[in-house]
Design a protein around this motif. Structure first.
Motif, PDB file in Angstrom:
ATOM      1  N   GLY A  90       0.805  -1.220   0.000  1.00  7.28           N
ATOM      2  CA  GLY A  90       0.000   0.000   0.000  1.00  7.28           C
ATOM      3  C   GLY A  90       0.836   1.267   0.000  1.00  7.28           C
ATOM      4  O   GLY A  90       0.424   2.299  -0.529  1.00  7.28           O
ATOM      5  N   MET A  91       2.014   1.188   0.588  1.00  7.63           N
ATOM      6  CA  MET A  91       2.926   2.330   0.621  1.00  7.63           C
ATOM      7  C   MET A  91       3.893   2.298  -0.562  1.00  7.63           C
ATOM      8  O   MET A  91       4.569   3.278  -0.833  1.00  7.63           O
ATOM      9  N   GLY A  92       3.996   1.147  -1.225  1.00  6.96           N
ATOM     10  CA  GLY A  92       4.956   1.020  -2.319  1.00  6.96           C
ATOM     11  C   GLY A  92       6.384   1.030  -1.816  1.00  6.96           C
ATOM     12  O   GLY A  92       7.295   1.481  -2.524  1.00  6.96           O
ATOM     13  N   LEU A  93       6.593   0.513  -0.591  1.00  5.75           N
ATOM     14  CA  LEU A  93       7.923   0.522   0.019  1.00  5.75           C
ATOM     15  C   LEU A  93       8.206  -0.807   0.708  1.00  5.75           C
ATOM     16  O   LEU A  93       7.289  -1.549   1.041  1.00  5.75           O
ATOM     17  N   ILE A  94       9.491  -1.061   0.918  1.00  5.18           N
ATOM     18  CA  ILE A  94       9.934  -2.238   1.656  1.00  5.18           C
ATOM     19  C   ILE A  94      10.703  -1.773   2.875  1.00  5.18           C
ATOM     20  O   ILE A  94      11.627  -0.961   2.770  1.00  5.18           O
ATOM     21  N   ASP A  95      10.323  -2.293   4.040  1.00  5.06           N
ATOM     22  CA  ASP A  95      11.029  -2.018   5.289  1.00  5.06           C
ATOM     23  C   ASP A  95      12.131  -3.054   5.429  1.00  5.06           C
ATOM     24  O   ASP A  95      11.865  -4.224   5.670  1.00  5.06           O
ATOM     25  N   VAL A  96      13.374  -2.623   5.239  1.00  6.79           N
ATOM     26  CA  VAL A  96      14.520  -3.482   5.492  1.00  6.79           C
ATOM     27  C   VAL A  96      14.990  -3.117   6.894  1.00  6.79           C
ATOM     28  O   VAL A  96      15.360  -1.974   7.154  1.00  6.79           O
ATOM     29  N   TYR A  97      14.935  -4.097   7.807  1.00  8.19           N
ATOM     30  CA  TYR A  97      15.249  -3.818   9.205  1.00  8.19           C
ATOM     31  C   TYR A  97      16.655  -3.260   9.331  1.00  8.19           C
ATOM     32  O   TYR A  97      17.616  -3.818   8.794  1.00  8.19           O
ATOM     33  N   ALA A  98      16.791  -2.170  10.048  1.00  4.86           N
ATOM     34  CA  ALA A  98      18.073  -1.477  10.178  1.00  4.86           C
ATOM     35  C   ALA A  98      19.175  -2.408  10.673  1.00  4.86           C
ATOM     36  O   ALA A  98      20.319  -2.313  10.229  1.00  4.86           O
ATOM     37  N   ALA A  99      18.849  -3.345  11.542  1.00  6.11           N
ATOM     38  CA  ALA A  99      19.847  -4.236  12.124  1.00  6.11           C
ATOM     39  C   ALA A  99      20.478  -5.187  11.112  1.00  6.11           C
ATOM     40  O   ALA A  99      21.559  -5.716  11.367  1.00  6.11           O
ATOM     41  N   VAL A 100      19.839  -5.424   9.971  1.00  5.97           N
ATOM     42  CA  VAL A 100      20.395  -6.364   8.994  1.00  5.97           C
ATOM     43  C   VAL A 100      21.187  -5.676   7.886  1.00  5.97           C
ATOM     44  O   VAL A 100      21.621  -6.326   6.938  1.00  5.97           O
ATOM     45  N   ILE A 101      21.382  -4.359   8.014  1.00  8.60           N
ATOM     46  CA  ILE A 101      22.214  -3.602   7.068  1.00  8.60           C
ATOM     47  C   ILE A 101      23.352  -2.977   7.874  1.00  8.60           C
ATOM     48  O   ILE A 101      23.309  -1.791   8.216  1.00  8.60           O
ATOM     49  N   PRO A 102      24.383  -3.741   8.213  1.00 14.52           N
ATOM     50  CA  PRO A 102      25.392  -3.272   9.167  1.00 14.52           C
ATOM     51  C   PRO A 102      26.163  -2.019   8.760  1.00 14.52           C
ATOM     52  O   PRO A 102      26.565  -1.239   9.629  1.00 14.52           O
ATOM     53  N   ASP A 103      26.365  -1.780   7.480  1.00 13.02           N
ATOM     54  CA  ASP A 103      27.171  -0.631   7.065  1.00 13.02           C
ATOM     55  C   ASP A 103      26.371   0.642   6.793  1.00 13.02           C
ATOM     56  O   ASP A 103      26.950   1.690   6.526  1.00 13.02           O
ATOM     57  N   LEU A 104      25.054   0.553   6.861  1.00 14.50           N
ATOM     58  CA  LEU A 104      24.217   1.746   6.658  1.00 14.50           C
ATOM     59  C   LEU A 104      24.299   2.627   7.900  1.00 14.50           C
ATOM     60  O   LEU A 104      24.115   2.150   9.023  1.00 14.50           O
ATOM     61  N   ALA A 105      24.573   3.892   7.701  1.00 12.11           N
ATOM     62  CA  ALA A 105      24.581   4.846   8.820  1.00 12.11           C
ATOM     63  C   ALA A 105      23.128   5.153   9.170  1.00 12.11           C
ATOM     64  O   ALA A 105      22.504   6.021   8.560  1.00 12.11           O
ATOM     65  N   TYR A 106      22.606   4.436  10.126  1.00 11.91           N
ATOM     66  CA  TYR A 106      21.201   4.577  10.514  1.00 11.91           C
ATOM     67  C   TYR A 106      20.992   5.945  11.147  1.00 11.91           C
ATOM     68  O   TYR A 106      21.665   6.314  12.106  1.00 11.91           O
ATOM     69  N   SER A 107      20.051   6.696  10.583  1.00 10.35           N
ATOM     70  CA  SER A 107      19.761   8.045  11.062  1.00 10.35           C
ATOM     71  C   SER A 107      18.246   8.232  11.112  1.00 10.35           C
ATOM     72  O   SER A 107      17.637   8.721  10.152  1.00 10.35           O
ATOM     73  N   PRO A 108      17.615   7.828  12.210  1.00  8.22           N
ATOM     74  CA  PRO A 108      16.151   7.891  12.286  1.00  8.22           C
ATOM     75  C   PRO A 108      15.637   9.319  12.239  1.00  8.22           C
ATOM     76  O   PRO A 108      16.281  10.237  12.736  1.00  8.22           O
ATOM     77  N   GLY A 109      14.459   9.469  11.630  1.00  6.84           N
ATOM     78  CA  GLY A 109      13.875  10.797  11.519  1.00  6.84           C
ATOM     79  C   GLY A 109      12.499  10.928  12.145  1.00  6.84           C
ATOM     80  O   GLY A 109      11.981  12.040  12.263  1.00  6.84           O
ATOM     81  N   VAL A 110      11.907   9.792  12.555  1.00  2.00           N
ATOM     82  CA  VAL A 110      10.527   9.832  13.026  1.00  2.00           C
ATOM     83  C   VAL A 110      10.217   8.576  13.841  1.00  2.00           C
ATOM     84  O   VAL A 110      10.856   7.538  13.672  1.00  2.00           O
ATOM     85  N   HIS A 111       9.232   8.701  14.722  1.00  2.02           N
ATOM     86  CA  HIS A 111       8.643   7.563  15.427  1.00  2.02           C
ATOM     87  C   HIS A 111       7.216   7.437  14.918  1.00  2.02           C
ATOM     88  O   HIS A 111       6.474   8.422  14.916  1.00  2.02           O
ATOM     89  N   VAL A 112       6.824   6.223  14.478  1.00  4.75           N
ATOM     90  CA  VAL A 112       5.458   6.010  14.010  1.00  4.75           C
ATOM     91  C   VAL A 112       4.718   5.090  14.982  1.00  4.75           C
ATOM     92  O   VAL A 112       5.332   4.303  15.693  1.00  4.75           O
ATOM     93  N   HIS A 113       3.398   5.255  15.003  1.00  6.38           N
ATOM     94  CA  HIS A 113       2.521   4.503  15.915  1.00  6.38           C
ATOM     95  C   HIS A 113       2.966   4.692  17.370  1.00  6.38           C
ATOM     96  O   HIS A 113       2.905   3.761  18.177  1.00  6.38           O
ATOM     97  N   TYR A 114       3.354   5.909  17.699  1.00  8.15           N
ATOM     98  CA  TYR A 114       3.936   6.175  19.019  1.00  8.15           C
ATOM     99  C   TYR A 114       2.924   6.035  20.152  1.00  8.15           C
ATOM    100  O   TYR A 114       3.307   5.748  21.280  1.00  8.15           O
ATOM    101  N   GLN A 115       1.632   6.183  19.869  1.00 11.11           N
ATOM    102  CA  GLN A 115       0.645   6.032  20.929  1.00 11.11           C
ATOM    103  C   GLN A 115       0.608   4.599  21.440  1.00 11.11           C
ATOM    104  O   GLN A 115       0.097   4.333  22.516  1.00 11.11           O
ATOM    105  N   GLU A 116       1.205   3.638  20.691  1.00 10.89           N
ATOM    106  CA  GLU A 116       1.262   2.242  21.115  1.00 10.89           C
ATOM    107  C   GLU A 116       2.582   1.903  21.824  1.00 10.89           C
ATOM    108  O   GLU A 116       2.808   0.746  22.186  1.00 10.89           O
ATOM    109  N   ALA A 117       3.439   2.899  22.015  1.00 10.04           N
ATOM    110  CA  ALA A 117       4.783   2.665  22.546  1.00 10.04           C
ATOM    111  C   ALA A 117       4.767   1.981  23.915  1.00 10.04           C
ATOM    112  O   ALA A 117       3.974   2.332  24.785  1.00 10.04           O
ATOM    113  N   ARG A 118       5.660   1.027  24.079  1.00  8.94           N
ATOM    114  CA  ARG A 118       5.922   0.386  25.368  1.00  8.94           C
ATOM    115  C   ARG A 118       7.265   0.861  25.914  1.00  8.94           C
ATOM    116  O   ARG A 118       7.552   0.687  27.077  1.00  8.94           O
ATOM    117  N   LEU A 119       8.068   1.440  25.049  1.00 11.57           N
ATOM    118  CA  LEU A 119       9.357   2.003  25.419  1.00 11.57           C
ATOM    119  C   LEU A 119       9.371   3.445  24.922  1.00 11.57           C
ATOM    120  O   LEU A 119       9.456   3.693  23.726  1.00 11.57           O
TER     121      LEU A 119
END
Length: 144
Positions: A90-119
């Motif tokens: 529906g979004m036309g995108l693939i979520d590749v989990y950040a942990a499985v791309i070791p050399d990517l400089a992970y730089s988060p920009g947003v939190h989604v579904h935050y009202q469901e947060a447990r942490l």
């Protein structure tokens, strides 16, 4: 002509390998119950890519698929059970989990579904009720 950066990734055992090329459309944290349950973690670090940027280079026949809902087709290695990515048609995108791309400089920009947060993560990044408007969500912000 610019050279497009690519990153190698794999499942836990290495039976499935892939590359992602270019830059992700977005990076952030998902707090939805589905991602938390699937990842067995309080939050999922995501990187979203256009489908053409994701290429399985080894072990394509070793990838299992499960879709609890039509919005998410979760992929894992049939050998080790390691999670690899989730297709979001529906979004036309693939979520590749950040942990499985070791050399990517992970730089988060947003939190989604935050009202469901447990942490709760107080990092100053935008916190959204669901997903951004441009990805089909409401774009509504919630308190940190």
């Amino acid at each position: 002509m610019s050279i497009q950066k690519s990153y190698k990734g794999s499942c836990f055992c290495g039976a499935v390998e892939f590359t992602v090329s270019g830059e992700p459309a977005a990076m952030g944290y998902c707090h939805c119950e589905s991602c938390r349950h699937w990842s067995a973690a309080p939050v999922n670090a995501f990187t979203l890519w256009k489908p053409e940027a994701v290429q399985v280079t080894r072990g394509a026949d070793n990838i299992g698929t499960y879709n609890k809902t039509p919005q998410s087709y979760r992929k894992w290695c049939k050998t080790c059970g390691g999670h690899i990515f989730t297709e979001h048609p529906g979004m036309g995108l693939i979520d590749v989990y950040a942990a499985v791309i070791p050399d990517l400089a992970y730089s988060p920009g947003v939190h989604v579904h935050y009202q469901e947060a447990r942490l709760r993560i107080k990092d100053g990044l935008p916190k959204l009720k669901d997903v951004p408007c441009e990805l089909g969500g409401s774009g509504v912000s919630v308190d940190e």
